[in-house]
Design an enzyme around this catalytic site. Structure first.
Site, PDB file in Angstrom:
ATOM      1  CB  SER A  92      29.537  83.844 107.621  1.00 24.57           C
ATOM      2  OG  SER A  92      29.936  84.067 108.732  1.00 24.57           O
ATOM      3  CG  ASP A 308      23.741  83.574 114.306  1.00 20.86           C
ATOM      4  OD1 ASP A 308      24.490  83.777 114.914  1.00 20.86           O
ATOM      5  OD2 ASP A 308      23.995  83.084 112.704  1.00 20.86           O
ATOM      6  CG  HIS A 311      26.123  85.341 111.516  1.00 23.14           C
ATOM      7  ND1 HIS A 311      26.529  84.123 111.553  1.00 23.14           N
ATOM      8  CD2 HIS A 311      27.388  85.516 110.199  1.00 23.14           C
ATOM      9  CE1 HIS A 311      26.953  83.112 111.099  1.00 23.14           C
ATOM     10  NE2 HIS A 311      28.183  83.663 110.409  1.00 23.14           N
TER      11      HIS A 311
END
Ligand SMILES: *[C@@H]1O[C@H](CO)[C@@H](O)[C@H](O)[C@H]1NC(C)=O
Ligand SMILES: *[C@@H]1O[C@H](CO)[C@@H](O)[C@H](O)[C@H]1NC(C)=O
Length: 332
Positions: A92, A308, A311
């Site tokens: 990702s 998170d 990312h």
């Protein structure tokens, strides 16, 4: 296309310029696009939409210490890549960079000329396709009688990858996984099957397998291959001189420094040792990204109750990764 062999981070003909050492400076001309008008930002990266209020993180430009990154020109990039296919291969973090490039090109192309195809996004005026190939480990996971086996010396995704003209690879973030989110039961090297293995060492073995595939399959006069480098996380504040309990949550400023207190992660060193430099350009984005503890979605993603710090918000840091990619494409 011809790839010129260069030292790490040096553009051909501009050897004094190391793109990967520098600092972040405020630039009011940033960000490079408005994420709220870009249809390609998935919810995980869409920080403004999910309530992030501070805006300073959008305004930083990477300033290499002895030169400048080129200004981004989306039309110029699309013209250079006319009729070509660009493919991001990896986890990702590749998706993060893929969405970023789509937004950067979207801001430069008339929207009516962008369409989705079964293999990716087509920029029709330039017959340019940009796509993403999900591969957490680059090497194979095969379901056998004993269970799911992660095969460190087997790689079969390659035929699809070879349909692209420009390839950007990445893997690391799934290697440390254990417990219910680990997508394999056994790990195999040669004829031996193991229940467990040091993850960094397994990663380096898989990277060797990938490097061997590159050596056998890539003709650098026909394809350009990049390795995206190791994207750092910010879950442990002691890495940047704060409390170990501090994460990226609430961070609104990059480190104003050209070094990172905890130094380079071991995986970055491994990548530098293993990638075949005559055929692959390393986008060594680790240090510039380590300095961006302010760049993560934290709680401002479309994922409920997640903090998170792996990312990155879009617009944001991955736009600079693509700017570095652009610099290398311009120079070759
Ligand atoms: C970083 O520190 C330098 C020197 O203290 C200062 O001049 C500069 O404005 C700072 N940059 C940012 C982005 O805060
Ligand atoms: C578009 O590019 C592909 C290769 O990516 C090529 O096969 C095709 O002929 C091109 N189409 C046009 C209309 O130029």
């Amino acid at each position: 296309m011809v790839v010129v062999v260069t030292c790490a981070g040096r553009l051909p003909g501009r050897e004094a310029c190391d793109l990967f050492s520098g600092t972040w400076v405020v630039d009011e001309a940033y960000p490079l696009y408005d994420s709220l008008t870009c249809p390609f930002v998935r919810k995980e990266f869409d920080c403004l939409k999910y309530g992030r209020m501070d805006r300073e993180y959008l305004r930083y430009r990477w300033k290499p210490s002895r030169c400048e990154l080129p200004e981004f020109n989306g039309r110029d990039l699309m013209a250079r890549l006319r009729g070509k296919k660009v493919m991001f291969v990896g986890d990702s973090l590749s998706l993060n960079m893929y969405d970023s490039l789509l937004c950067m090109l979207h801001a430069a192309a008339p929207p009516a000329t962008i369409s989705l195809s079964d293999v990716g996004v087509l920029f029709e005026d330039y017959n340019l396709t940009v796509s993403y190939y999900l591969s957490h480990y680059l090497v194979d996971i095969v379901t056998e009688k004993i269970g799911r086996v992660l095969k460190l010396d087997s790689l079969h995704g390659g035929d699809t990858w070879l349909t692209a003209d420009v390839l950007i690879f990445n893997t690391w973030h799934w290697w440390p996984r254990s417990g219910p989110t680990q997508p394999w039961d056994y790990i195999q090297e040669g004829d031996e099957t193991f229940k467990e293995m040091d993850r960094t060492s397994a990663f380096s073995k898989a990277l060797f397998t990938w490097a061997k595939w590159v050596r056998l399959n890539i003709d650098p006069s026909k394809k350009k291959v990049f390795y995206q480098g190791i994207s750092p996380s910010h879950y442990h504040g002691d890495e940047w001189g704060e409390s170990a309990l501090k994460s990226c949550h609430g961070e609104t400023q990059p480190l104003n420094s050209s070094t990172y207190p905890s130094g380079p992660p071991p995986q970055e060193t491994i990548v530098k040792e293993i990638i075949p430099r005559d055929k692959v350009t390393l986008l060594d984005i680790t240090l510039m990204s380590q300095l961006r503890k302010d760049g993560h979605p934290s709680t401002y993603s479309g994922i409920y109750a997640r903090n998170d710090c792996s990312h990155w918000c879009l617009a944001g840091l991955p736009d600079t990764w693509n700017l570095v990619l652009y610099a290398f494409l311009l120079a070759s």
